[in-house]
Design a protein around this motif. Sequence first.
Motif, mmCIF file in Angstrom:
data_model
loop_
_atom_site.group_PDB
_atom_site.id
_atom_site.type_symbol
_atom_site.label_atom_id
_atom_site.label_comp_id
_atom_site.label_asym_id
_atom_site.label_seq_id
_atom_site.Cartn_x
_atom_site.Cartn_y
_atom_site.Cartn_z
ATOM 1 N N LEU A 82 0.821 -1.206 0.000
ATOM 2 C CA LEU A 82 0.000 0.000 0.000
ATOM 3 C C LEU A 82 0.860 1.263 0.000
ATOM 4 N N THR A 83 1.894 1.264 0.821
ATOM 5 C CA THR A 83 2.701 2.467 1.004
ATOM 6 C C THR A 83 3.629 2.712 -0.178
ATOM 7 N N ALA A 84 4.137 1.646 -0.788
ATOM 8 C CA ALA A 84 5.063 1.812 -1.909
ATOM 9 C C ALA A 84 4.390 2.522 -3.078
ATOM 10 N N VAL A 85 3.117 2.259 -3.286
ATOM 11 C CA VAL A 85 2.396 2.867 -4.403
ATOM 12 C C VAL A 85 1.874 4.258 -4.033
ATOM 13 N N ALA A 86 1.344 4.400 -2.826
ATOM 14 C CA ALA A 86 0.622 5.619 -2.469
ATOM 15 C C ALA A 86 1.400 6.573 -1.569
ATOM 16 N N ASP A 87 2.550 6.135 -0.986
ATOM 17 C CA ASP A 87 3.348 6.973 -0.096
ATOM 18 C C ASP A 87 2.465 7.594 0.989
ATOM 19 N N LEU A 88 1.888 6.740 1.823
ATOM 20 C CA LEU A 88 0.879 7.139 2.787
ATOM 21 C C LEU A 88 1.473 7.776 4.033
ATOM 22 N N GLU A 89 0.648 8.573 4.716
ATOM 23 C CA GLU A 89 1.015 9.115 6.021
ATOM 24 C C GLU A 89 0.713 8.122 7.132
ATOM 25 N N ALA A 90 -0.406 7.412 6.989
ATOM 26 C CA ALA A 90 -0.855 6.527 8.079
ATOM 27 C C ALA A 90 -1.742 5.424 7.518
ATOM 28 N N ILE A 91 -1.744 4.294 8.228
ATOM 29 C CA ILE A 91 -2.668 3.208 7.940
ATOM 30 C C ILE A 91 -3.424 2.896 9.227
ATOM 31 N N PHE A 92 -4.750 2.870 9.127
ATOM 32 C CA PHE A 92 -5.603 2.562 10.272
ATOM 33 C C PHE A 92 -6.052 1.112 10.146
ATOM 34 N N LEU A 93 -5.969 0.385 11.261
ATOM 35 C CA LEU A 93 -6.099 -1.066 11.223
ATOM 36 C C LEU A 93 -7.311 -1.556 12.000
ATOM 37 N N ASP A 94 -8.051 -2.459 11.373
ATOM 38 C CA ASP A 94 -9.106 -3.198 12.047
ATOM 39 C C ASP A 94 -8.775 -4.674 11.836
ATOM 40 N N ILE A 95 -8.041 -5.243 12.790
ATOM 41 C CA ILE A 95 -7.432 -6.562 12.611
ATOM 42 C C ILE A 95 -7.816 -7.473 13.762
ATOM 43 N N GLU A 96 -8.140 -8.694 13.420
ATOM 44 C CA GLU A 96 -8.393 -9.720 14.438
ATOM 45 C C GLU A 96 -7.208 -10.675 14.505
ATOM 46 N N PRO A 97 -6.909 -11.188 15.708
ATOM 47 C CA PRO A 97 -7.535 -10.885 16.998
ATOM 48 C C PRO A 97 -6.988 -9.587 17.585
ATOM 49 N N GLN A 98 -7.864 -8.735 18.080
ATOM 50 C CA GLN A 98 -7.460 -7.415 18.549
ATOM 51 C C GLN A 98 -6.541 -7.475 19.766
ATOM 52 N N GLU A 99 -6.658 -8.525 20.575
ATOM 53 C CA GLU A 99 -5.819 -8.589 21.777
ATOM 54 C C GLU A 99 -4.345 -8.759 21.442
ATOM 55 N N TRP A 100 -4.060 -9.249 20.209
ATOM 56 C CA TRP A 100 -2.670 -9.426 19.800
ATOM 57 C C TRP A 100 -2.146 -8.240 18.992
ATOM 58 N N LEU A 101 -2.993 -7.227 18.787
ATOM 59 C CA LEU A 101 -2.590 -6.128 17.908
ATOM 60 C C LEU A 101 -1.333 -5.395 18.382
ATOM 61 N N PRO A 102 -1.195 -5.038 19.663
ATOM 62 C CA PRO A 102 0.043 -4.355 20.076
ATOM 63 C C PRO A 102 1.301 -5.174 19.766
ATOM 64 N N THR A 103 1.253 -6.490 20.028
ATOM 65 C CA THR A 103 2.414 -7.340 19.740
ATOM 66 C C THR A 103 2.681 -7.408 18.257
ATOM 67 N N LEU A 104 1.622 -7.539 17.453
ATOM 68 C CA LEU A 104 1.782 -7.610 16.001
ATOM 69 C C LEU A 104 2.367 -6.311 15.449
ATOM 70 N N LEU A 105 1.866 -5.163 15.938
ATOM 71 C CA LEU A 105 2.372 -3.881 15.448
ATOM 72 C C LEU A 105 3.842 -3.689 15.810
ATOM 73 N N GLU A 106 4.228 -4.166 16.972
ATOM 74 C CA GLU A 106 5.639 -4.081 17.369
ATOM 75 C C GLU A 106 6.517 -4.862 16.389
ATOM 76 N N ARG A 107 6.064 -6.053 16.002
ATOM 77 C CA ARG A 107 6.852 -6.878 15.084
ATOM 78 C C ARG A 107 6.815 -6.321 13.668
ATOM 79 N N VAL A 108 5.659 -5.797 13.262
ATOM 80 C CA VAL A 108 5.583 -5.154 11.955
ATOM 81 C C VAL A 108 6.549 -3.977 11.895
#
Length: 329
Positions: free
Chosen positions: A256-282
């Motif tokens: 997404l970012t390579a094509v559009a050079d975005l400022e931000a991406i807003f996420l609605d991802i399951e499971p939500q309880e793992w989102l902080p850990t996933l974002l850290e690894r991303v």
Amino acid sequence: MGFSKATLNAILKELLTLGLVREERGPGGGTGRPARQLSLNPEAAYGVAAVLEPGGLKGAWVDFQGEIRGYHRVALRERTFSEVLEGLDGLLQQVKSSVAYPDRLAALAVAVPGSVDQEGRIRLSVKMPILEGLALAAFLAERYDLPTYVENDAKLAALGEKWAGDATGYKNLAFLMVKEGVGAGIILNDRLQRGTRGLAGEVGYLLVESDGEVISLEEALVTSRLEVLNLSPDSQAEENSLNRYAFHLTQVIIALTAVADLEAIFLDIEPQEWLPTLLERVGKFLMKTPYALELRPSRLSGEAPLYGAIALALGQTFEASLLGLRNRR
């Protein structure tokens, strides 16, 4: 806006005559002629929004000032098209019984899980195959005698986050949904992007290699999501599953970012309880690339498509009203 006072007064007179603007009593006191207090007339027109999901239908309606006036929700037990129509019929009936002037319904906007072309025909819907091939916008417009707009749910989620969520200050952003499927909506320079065939943001069709087999990125992400949802107590399995999921998320984000050079991406991802850990690894994966952007959980989450449909309905309500003004002039 560069209008002279005479031109502005003439336009306001037309708006008042049409009932799109109303005059309110201003504060008293002082000397000289009091200023005219004007505002949009909330009862001038109404927009209606709906979201179709495998398990149900959500709806809402909004007045001319952008105020949400009510909600409607029904379950889809058999998941048939007749059930969908029953749900939409119920939504329109509830709106007409709730607003002061039911003849002033100006637009209906519907969010659907699937790719939608410029004419409002649903080309592909894995989550709701009953919709595939339907020229839904034209069908509903004829059924309800109401201008109808059909759009992909992830695209409208981006619009919803921009209108009513945490993305109001961003001009270039994306909304990424990862649940039973994968979808993304992209906004560039404050405008929702559709592309030539309505496929802008359909990142799930990207191809990746997994265990020597070429599969879609959507399949890889959904499989990784299921692994994380069913994590075993074994720490090594947990690490492997989280790393796989985070890596596949990173591939989508980079695409997404390579094509559009975005400022931000807003996420609605399951499971939500793992989102902080996933974002850290991303974030660690992204450090190997030149792409710097904000990754933020959506404040609206699963309600974002509904808010996007409301925003689309409201926008089309304004368009219809302004078109009526131009035709009158």
